[in-house]
Design a protein around this motif. Structure first.
Motif, PDB file in Angstrom:
ATOM      1  N   VAL A  84       0.913  -1.148  -0.011  1.00 34.74           N
ATOM      2  CA  VAL A  84      -0.155  -0.032  -0.093  1.00 34.74           C
ATOM      3  C   VAL A  84       0.854   1.151  -0.041  1.00 34.74           C
ATOM      4  O   VAL A  84       1.501   1.596   0.916  1.00 34.74           O
ATOM      5  CB  VAL A  84      -1.018   0.013   1.157  1.00 34.74           C
ATOM      6  CG1 VAL A  84      -1.947   1.277   0.899  1.00 34.74           C
ATOM      7  CG2 VAL A  84      -1.609  -1.321   1.262  1.00 34.74           C
ATOM      8  N   ARG A 113       1.632   5.132  -0.076  1.00 37.89           N
ATOM      9  CA  ARG A 113       0.871   6.452   0.330  1.00 37.89           C
ATOM     10  C   ARG A 113       2.190   7.662   0.001  1.00 37.89           C
ATOM     11  O   ARG A 113       3.170   7.746   0.505  1.00 37.89           O
ATOM     12  CB  ARG A 113       0.518   6.731   1.648  1.00 37.89           C
ATOM     13  CG  ARG A 113       1.485   5.979   2.709  1.00 37.89           C
ATOM     14  CD  ARG A 113       0.666   6.046   3.999  1.00 37.89           C
ATOM     15  NE  ARG A 113       1.446   5.325   4.928  1.00 37.89           N
ATOM     16  CZ  ARG A 113       2.606   5.770   5.835  1.00 37.89           C
ATOM     17  NH1 ARG A 113       2.990   7.020   5.651  1.00 37.89           N
ATOM     18  NH2 ARG A 113       3.275   4.957   6.553  1.00 37.89           N
ATOM     19  N   PHE A 166      -3.117   7.809  -0.503  1.00 40.80           N
ATOM     20  CA  PHE A 166      -3.038   6.451  -0.985  1.00 40.80           C
ATOM     21  C   PHE A 166      -3.137   6.501  -2.368  1.00 40.80           C
ATOM     22  O   PHE A 166      -4.065   6.775  -2.856  1.00 40.80           O
ATOM     23  CB  PHE A 166      -4.017   5.558  -0.244  1.00 40.80           C
ATOM     24  CG  PHE A 166      -3.646   5.556   1.244  1.00 40.80           C
ATOM     25  CD1 PHE A 166      -2.785   4.188   1.569  1.00 40.80           C
ATOM     26  CD2 PHE A 166      -4.435   6.245   2.129  1.00 40.80           C
ATOM     27  CE1 PHE A 166      -2.545   4.363   3.072  1.00 40.80           C
ATOM     28  CE2 PHE A 166      -4.046   6.229   3.504  1.00 40.80           C
ATOM     29  CZ  PHE A 166      -2.892   5.093   3.895  1.00 40.80           C
ATOM     30  N   ILE A 167      -2.093   6.082  -3.219  1.00 40.96           N
ATOM     31  CA  ILE A 167      -2.071   6.202  -4.356  1.00 40.96           C
ATOM     32  C   ILE A 167      -1.683   4.713  -5.120  1.00 40.96           C
ATOM     33  O   ILE A 167      -0.572   4.210  -4.725  1.00 40.96           O
ATOM     34  CB  ILE A 167      -1.192   7.103  -4.910  1.00 40.96           C
ATOM     35  CG1 ILE A 167      -1.767   8.384  -4.745  1.00 40.96           C
ATOM     36  CG2 ILE A 167      -0.846   7.269  -6.742  1.00 40.96           C
ATOM     37  CD1 ILE A 167      -0.854   9.808  -4.985  1.00 40.96           C
ATOM     38  N   GLU A 168      -2.406   4.245  -5.871  1.00 45.12           N
ATOM     39  CA  GLU A 168      -2.108   2.897  -6.818  1.00 45.12           C
ATOM     40  C   GLU A 168      -0.999   3.169  -7.861  1.00 45.12           C
ATOM     41  O   GLU A 168      -1.383   3.233  -8.895  1.00 45.12           O
ATOM     42  CB  GLU A 168      -3.395   2.125  -7.126  1.00 45.12           C
ATOM     43  CG  GLU A 168      -3.065   0.740  -7.547  1.00 45.12           C
ATOM     44  CD  GLU A 168      -4.533   0.091  -8.027  1.00 45.12           C
ATOM     45  OE1 GLU A 168      -4.183  -0.936  -8.274  1.00 45.12           O
ATOM     46  OE2 GLU A 168      -5.494   0.865  -8.354  1.00 45.12           O
ATOM     47  N   ASN A 169       0.128   3.252  -7.131  1.00 43.78           N
ATOM     48  CA  ASN A 169       1.413   3.320  -8.429  1.00 43.78           C
ATOM     49  C   ASN A 169       1.703   2.034  -8.516  1.00 43.78           C
ATOM     50  O   ASN A 169       2.483   1.346  -7.748  1.00 43.78           O
ATOM     51  CB  ASN A 169       2.396   4.439  -7.650  1.00 43.78           C
ATOM     52  CG  ASN A 169       3.307   4.758  -8.535  1.00 43.78           C
ATOM     53  OD1 ASN A 169       4.172   3.938  -9.192  1.00 43.78           O
ATOM     54  ND2 ASN A 169       3.378   5.926  -8.988  1.00 43.78           N
ATOM     55  N   ALA A 204      -8.244   3.943   4.382  1.00 44.77           N
ATOM     56  CA  ALA A 204      -8.176   3.604   3.025  1.00 44.77           C
ATOM     57  C   ALA A 204      -8.952   2.012   3.190  1.00 44.77           C
ATOM     58  O   ALA A 204      -8.854   1.450   2.084  1.00 44.77           O
ATOM     59  CB  ALA A 204      -6.862   3.331   2.418  1.00 44.77           C
ATOM     60  N   VAL A 218      -8.040  -1.598  -1.157  1.00 48.19           N
ATOM     61  CA  VAL A 218      -7.608  -0.560  -0.654  1.00 48.19           C
ATOM     62  C   VAL A 218      -8.579   0.391  -1.499  1.00 48.19           C
ATOM     63  O   VAL A 218      -8.866   0.496  -2.677  1.00 48.19           O
ATOM     64  CB  VAL A 218      -6.163  -0.316  -1.106  1.00 48.19           C
ATOM     65  CG1 VAL A 218      -5.598   1.043  -0.626  1.00 48.19           C
ATOM     66  CG2 VAL A 218      -5.212  -1.224  -0.576  1.00 48.19           C
ATOM     67  N   TRP A 227      -8.326   3.601  -2.934  1.00 52.35           N
ATOM     68  CA  TRP A 227      -7.303   4.354  -3.560  1.00 52.35           C
ATOM     69  C   TRP A 227      -7.805   5.759  -3.695  1.00 52.35           C
ATOM     70  O   TRP A 227      -8.966   5.873  -3.987  1.00 52.35           O
ATOM     71  CB  TRP A 227      -6.686   3.805  -4.861  1.00 52.35           C
ATOM     72  CG  TRP A 227      -6.099   2.570  -4.795  1.00 52.35           C
ATOM     73  CD1 TRP A 227      -6.603   1.269  -5.187  1.00 52.35           C
ATOM     74  CD2 TRP A 227      -4.845   2.053  -4.232  1.00 52.35           C
ATOM     75  NE1 TRP A 227      -5.794   0.321  -4.969  1.00 52.35           N
ATOM     76  CE2 TRP A 227      -4.611   0.769  -4.311  1.00 52.35           C
ATOM     77  CE3 TRP A 227      -3.999   2.887  -3.251  1.00 52.35           C
ATOM     78  CZ2 TRP A 227      -3.506  -0.155  -3.849  1.00 52.35           C
ATOM     79  CZ3 TRP A 227      -2.760   2.236  -2.882  1.00 52.35           C
ATOM     80  CH2 TRP A 227      -2.675   0.871  -3.067  1.00 52.35           C
TER      81      TRP A 227
END
Length: 343
Positions: free
Chosen positions: A232, A234, A249-252, A303, A327, A329
């Motif tokens: 996860v 962030r 929280f970013i889904e990278n 999240a 999550v 996101w």
């Protein structure tokens, strides 16, 4: 009920991690700390003091307390305790007590920043351009190798906690601006000043590396002996003394894949934190690893994921439902100080 001991009740992240654990009513939570007035004592009904991790009796005292209270699993928060628990894990397991900690070798790799960078480079995992130095002469040569004076660089002790010993060497930094417009915790130092300091004192091994100028992420992971259950990331939008107080929280996928490779290569276990930052070339590269639960992990509750609880359930062999790994996101968070009162 499952009885769990959270150590480090006075750690900055302890109140948040305690909050995570108390989300599960089947957990009976105990807290300990070397400080008899640790914050965790006033946030949890069941508390007992223990020696510091460098005390020869630390592990035996914790084990005795666990046996006396029928505690089944230990979640350490303090970095120095991790190595003691790793060495004594079999002793705890022989008494039916699980300890959420990586094995000694992965811990030693993760906690030594120079060894970590060398290990990852050996395993074909990209890291920042770096040098390891033990003397002033080596420091000066490494600085030139990293492009100084045309390029600034940073350094930190190979083994340290928090931001202790970290500095960015930049002769272009405006010292007047730093003095009057910033709080007295600047990370900048001039080349002449650091050479003067190092020349007058013996100093620990240092890791010198390129400065990564882009955005910084904290990555909270739950791993099972190197196999990641959840990752996860962030973004660290705002920090105070190295602690995240605002983020998102970013889904990278790049960061997720990169973190997974690192954790698998080292073989880390339980709650693991990876710090990454974007380089000049636009790649996210590692800063360091926290081989334990991270202080801001509580923010992931917003999240939709309870990362300390997931690690506990994994360790106990309990079922983890798919929705527990979902999550939300794009969730943003902001943290604030709170108080406890006692007499």
């Amino acid at each position: 009920m499952t009885k769990i001991l959270m150590t480090g009740g006075g750690a900055p992240g302890a109140p948040g991690i305690l909050k995570c654990l108390k989300k599960d009513s089947s957990l009976d939570v105990y807290v300990c700390d070397a400080n008899e007035n640790a914050t965790g004592k006033h946030l949890n009904e069941k508390f007992f003091p223990v020696p510091k991790a460098n005390d020869a009796n630390f592990a035996n005292v914790v084990l005795e307390k666990c046996l006396a209270n029928q505690i089944q699993i230990v979640l350490p928060l303090v970095t120095r305790e991790l190595f003691v628990f790793a060495r004594e894990k079999k002793m705890f397991e022989s008494k039916g007590i699980k300890v959420l900690v990586s094995d000694e070798l992965p811990l030693n790799i993760a906690n030594d920043k120079s060894r970590l960078y060398e290990f990852l480079r050996l395993n074909k995992i990209e890291v920042p351009n770096f040098r390891v130095v033990n003397t002033v002469d080596q420091f000066e040569k490494a600085a030139k190798d990293l492009g100084y004076p045309q390029k600034k660089f940073c350094f930190k002790p190979s083994v340290s906690n928090g931001s202790r010993g970290f500095r960015i060497v930049d002769d272009d930094a405006d010292e007047f601006d730093l003095l009057f417009n910033h709080k007295p915790n600047s990370t900048y130092i001039s080349y002449s000043n650091i050479i003067s300091i190092l020349s007058k004192n013996s100093f620990p091994q240092l890791l010198l590396s390129e400065v990564l100028p882009g955005e910084e992420y904290s990555v909270d992971c739950v791993a099972d002996k190197g196999k990641c259950k959840i990752i996860v990331p962030r973004i660290r939008s705002k920090m105070i003394n190295g602690i995240s107080v605002e983020g998102e929280f970013i889904e990278n996928k790049e960061i997720i894949d990169y973190s997974e490779k690192i954790i698998e290569a080292i073989g880390l276990h339980g709650n693991i934190g990876v710090q990454v930052k974007k380089s000049e070339t636009g790649k996210f590269l590692i800063l360091e690893i926290n081989p334990r639960v991270q202080g801001t992990i509580v923010s992931a509750l917003g999240a939709g994921v309870n990362l300390p609880l997931l690690a506990v359930k994994q360790e106990l062999g309990l079922q983890i439902n798919p929705e527990e790994l979902q999550v939300k996101w794009g969730t943003k968070f902001s943290r604030f100080w709170d108080e406890v009162f006692y007499t």
